[in-house]
Design a protein around this motif. Structure first.
Motif, short mmCIF file in Angstrom:
data_model
loop_
_atom_site.label_atom_id
_atom_site.label_comp_id
_atom_site.label_asym_id
_atom_site.label_seq_id
_atom_site.Cartn_x
_atom_site.Cartn_y
_atom_site.Cartn_z
N ALA A 196 -2.36 -10.57 -2.85
CA ALA A 196 -4.01 -10.79 -2.83
C ALA A 196 -4.65 -11.23 -1.70
O ALA A 196 -5.79 -10.66 -1.42
N SER A 225 -5.65 -10.56 -12.25
CA SER A 225 -7.15 -9.75 -12.70
C SER A 225 -7.96 -9.34 -11.46
O SER A 225 -8.86 -8.76 -11.62
N GLY A 274 -7.12 -6.69 -9.49
CA GLY A 274 -6.55 -5.30 -9.06
C GLY A 274 -7.57 -4.52 -8.61
O GLY A 274 -7.62 -3.99 -7.58
N ARG A 275 -8.75 -4.31 -9.63
CA ARG A 275 -9.74 -3.40 -9.35
C ARG A 275 -10.49 -3.57 -8.31
O ARG A 275 -11.01 -2.88 -7.30
N ASP A 279 -8.90 -2.71 -4.96
CA ASP A 279 -8.77 -1.31 -4.93
C ASP A 279 -10.23 -1.12 -4.06
O ASP A 279 -10.30 -0.29 -3.11
N ARG A 322 -1.83 1.15 -2.71
CA ARG A 322 -2.78 0.47 -3.48
C ARG A 322 -2.81 -0.83 -3.74
O ARG A 322 -1.93 -1.35 -4.18
N GLY A 331 -4.20 -2.96 -5.82
CA GLY A 331 -4.14 -3.39 -7.02
C GLY A 331 -2.86 -3.45 -7.73
O GLY A 331 -2.20 -4.44 -8.26
N ALA A 332 -1.92 -2.06 -7.34
CA ALA A 332 -0.66 -1.96 -7.72
C ALA A 332 0.56 -2.83 -7.27
O ALA A 332 1.29 -3.26 -7.63
N LEU A 381 -0.02 -5.96 -6.25
CA LEU A 381 -0.04 -7.15 -6.79
C LEU A 381 1.15 -7.44 -7.97
O LEU A 381 1.96 -8.51 -7.46
N TRP A 382 1.37 -6.79 -8.87
CA TRP A 382 2.35 -7.06 -9.78
C TRP A 382 3.86 -6.77 -9.31
O TRP A 382 4.63 -7.52 -9.44
#
Lengths: 327, 252
Positions: free
Chosen positions: A72, A204, A206-207, A210, A269, A271-272, A274-275
């Motif tokens: 993040a 939350s 992610g977007r 991005d 990316r 966002g991806a 993160l997890w």
């Protein structure tokens, strides 16, 4: 992408099981796991539930926290060298813990140390946000973070410097290396809820992250509220990493290296990532904690030492690869 | 129908007046060129219009909620920032973010919009390439495609054609013209007055912190305006191949 998800999840589950069945007592894995799930009335159940389970849960949670907040932070600052410690959480949590050890609070109250570390993290992050201003650029956040980190590190050194008690100094140095040994379920209940809050805040993002690939101006024009993103990153990191540092000490390199290694595997990316980094961080810390127990079962090898020993060469390899790509 | 209405926009940055009482209205189907010397306030005007910097006066876009605004107007900043080595298709699809609800994944419609944008900018062959490894001009085209994928009624683009080769400069201005013909509107800041004169339906000239001229290219690119606000003189002629504008000398 799905393959990566399965692979990482599988790795984490496998390492978690290894972490559970590993111990000084010579007991088979099946027997250990049976004793974990059903109360056999033997000491083994007690060992599994009160010693090995909290250790595994903490390694998993702390690894995930470090990986997630590293991803993040890098995504928000758009800098692959950013690390969760950048906003001063780890350094100020460490100062809180060091003061707890030095003043004797840690010895007199059951959870004096982790609570003081948490308080240190809260004070440190509040100061950083106060210094950086509610609407500053990411640069002011970095500068404020570095200032507070340095100040906290200076105070920590001062405490060590003036410590009249060599045992306290010794304890401080060992605590700062980071470890998961002798942690109980109470440590889990103290840290886990805060870490979950941090995961929710960071997960939350992610977007927004991005969108930030295109810069702050473009992201804002795409409807992303930068102020909110900033609060989410800082509070999420503070909760997750503050809780992690409070119960395990300072564990470096996970938040820096894991997002780095996984970035090419998710197509860069943010966002991806993160997890993926959360899973990767959990895997790295579980593996390091297993290594700590396998390499020197009798000695007290510190977890933070292992992550740095593994992390630094990995980082060097990444530098080498980057250099080759640039040539 | 008005897509953007600015009334009396004034911007002061660090106690320095950048813009003073600029009013502007853009209707549907226009390709408006925003021209002016370096430091005339072109970027500031567009950012103030979007509400990205504080300004006095009213802007119809700045008053909107962020999400609604992102669906009404797309913004292409001058700085071509691509922070991570993502592939072209992923980057262009980022333009769909304003259309996605919280947690809603990219759908068929969004992929179709990204596909149209890639097609328009002639980027289909580059779709799997990593953006950060493309040339500067190619990156610029990918970023324009991202703005097109947003499929907004209005596009604000800050020097979109700077750094492109001549063929792509012309084709990009043509694409903006096509969008205008389809009922969208585009506001571009531009330094190439020749391309501006040929392709824009309307030019807005900024000078001395204010709007000094607004109209069809012929009315704006007058010898007086060119001398006072650009310090040049030029040859401007309507020919069978369309208007030809060529700056010739520095004056004053």
């Amino acid at each position: 992408m799905r393959l990566l998800g399965f692979g990482l999840t599988g790795l984490v589950v496998l390492l978690a099981l290894i972490s559970l069945v590993l111990g000084p007592a010579a007991i088979g894995p099946a027997e250990s796991l049976y004793a974990l799930f059903t109360d056999t009335g033997t000491p083994l159940t007690l060992v599994m539930r009160e010693i090995r389970l909290p250790r595994m849960v903490l390694a998993l949670g702390i690894g995930a926290s470090l990986g997630l907040s590293g991803a993040a932070m890098q995504g928000y600052l758009r800098n692959p060298l950013a690390d969760p410690g950048l906003i001063g959480v780890s350094a100020s949590a460490a100062l809180g813990a060091v003061l707890a050890i030095q003043t004797g609070i840690a010895a007199h109250f059951a959870f004096g140390l982790p609570l003081c570390a948490l308080a240190g993290a809260v004070v440190g992050v509040s100061l950083v946000m106060l210094l950086a201003g509610p609407r500053g650029s990411s640069l002011t956040l970095i500068l404020a973070g570095i200032a507070i980190s340095s100040l906290a590190a200076a105070f920590t050194s001062l405490v060590l410097n003036l410590s009249p008690n060599p045992f306290a100094a010794n304890e401080i140095v060992f605590w700062m290396m980071g470890s998961l040994s002798d942690r109980s379920m109470s440590h889990v209940w103290l840290a886990l809820p805060l870490m979950v809050v941090g995961w929710a805040l960071l997960g939350s993002l992610g977007r927004s992250l991005d969108a930030l690939t295109l810069g702050e101006d473009a992201a804002e024009a795409m409807g992303i509220g930068l102020r909110r993103v900033r609060w989410q990153v800082v509070l999420g990191t503070a909760a997750a990493v503050g809780a992690a540092t409070a119960v395990a000490g300072a564990i470096g390199f996970v938040g820096l290296v894991v997002p780095h290694i996984l970035r090419p595997l998710v197509g860069a990316r943010p966002g991806a990532l993160l997890w993926a980094s959360a899973l990767g961080g959990a895997a790295m810390l579980l593996a390091s904690d297993v290594a700590v127990r396998v390499v020197l079962p009798s000695g007290d090898l510190k977890l933070g030492v292992v992550t740095a020993l593994v992390g630094a060469p990995l980082f060097l390899h990444l530098i080498y690869r980057t250099r080759r790509e640039m040539a | 129908m008005s897509l953007l209405r600015l009334s009396d926009i004034s911007v002061t940055l660090r106690q320095r007046t950048v813009l003073e009482r600029v009013s502007l209205e853009i209707g549907a189907g226009e390709l408006v060129g925003l021209i002016g010397a370096n430091g005339a306030g072109k970027t500031t005007l567009m950012r103030a219009a979007l509400g990205l910097i504080p300004a006095q006066g009213d802007s119809s876009l700045a008053q909107m909620a962020p999400r609604a605004r992102a669906k009404a107007a797309a913004w292409l900043p001058q700085a071509r920032e691509v922070s991570w080595p993502v592939d072209v298709e992923t980057l262009v699809t980022l333009g769909r973010i304003p259309h996605l609800g919280t947690g809603q994944p990219v759908g068929e419609m969004d992929r179709a919009a990204a596909e149209r944008a890639l097609d328009r900018m002639g980027l289909k062959e580059l779709r799997a390439r990593t953006v950060t490894r493309l040339s500067g001009g190619e990156q610029a085209r990918v970023l324009i495609a991202r703005v097109l994928a947003q499929e907004t009624p209005l596009i604000l683009a800050d020097e979109p054609i700077a750094g492109l080769d001549p063929a792509h400069q012309i084709s990009t201005m043509r694409i903006f013209r096509e969008l205008a013909a389809e009922g969208h509107s585009v506001l571009v800041s531009i330094h190439d007055l020749g391309l501006a004169a040929r392709h824009c339906t309307r030019l807005v000239l900024l000078g001395g912190h204010a709007k000094v001229a607004d109209g069809v290219p012929r009315q704006v690119l007058t010898p007086d305006n060119l001398r006072d606000h650009f310090g040049i003189c030029a040859h401007f002629e309507e020919t069978a191949q369309g208007p030809i504008f060529q700056a010739t000398e520095v004056v004053g």
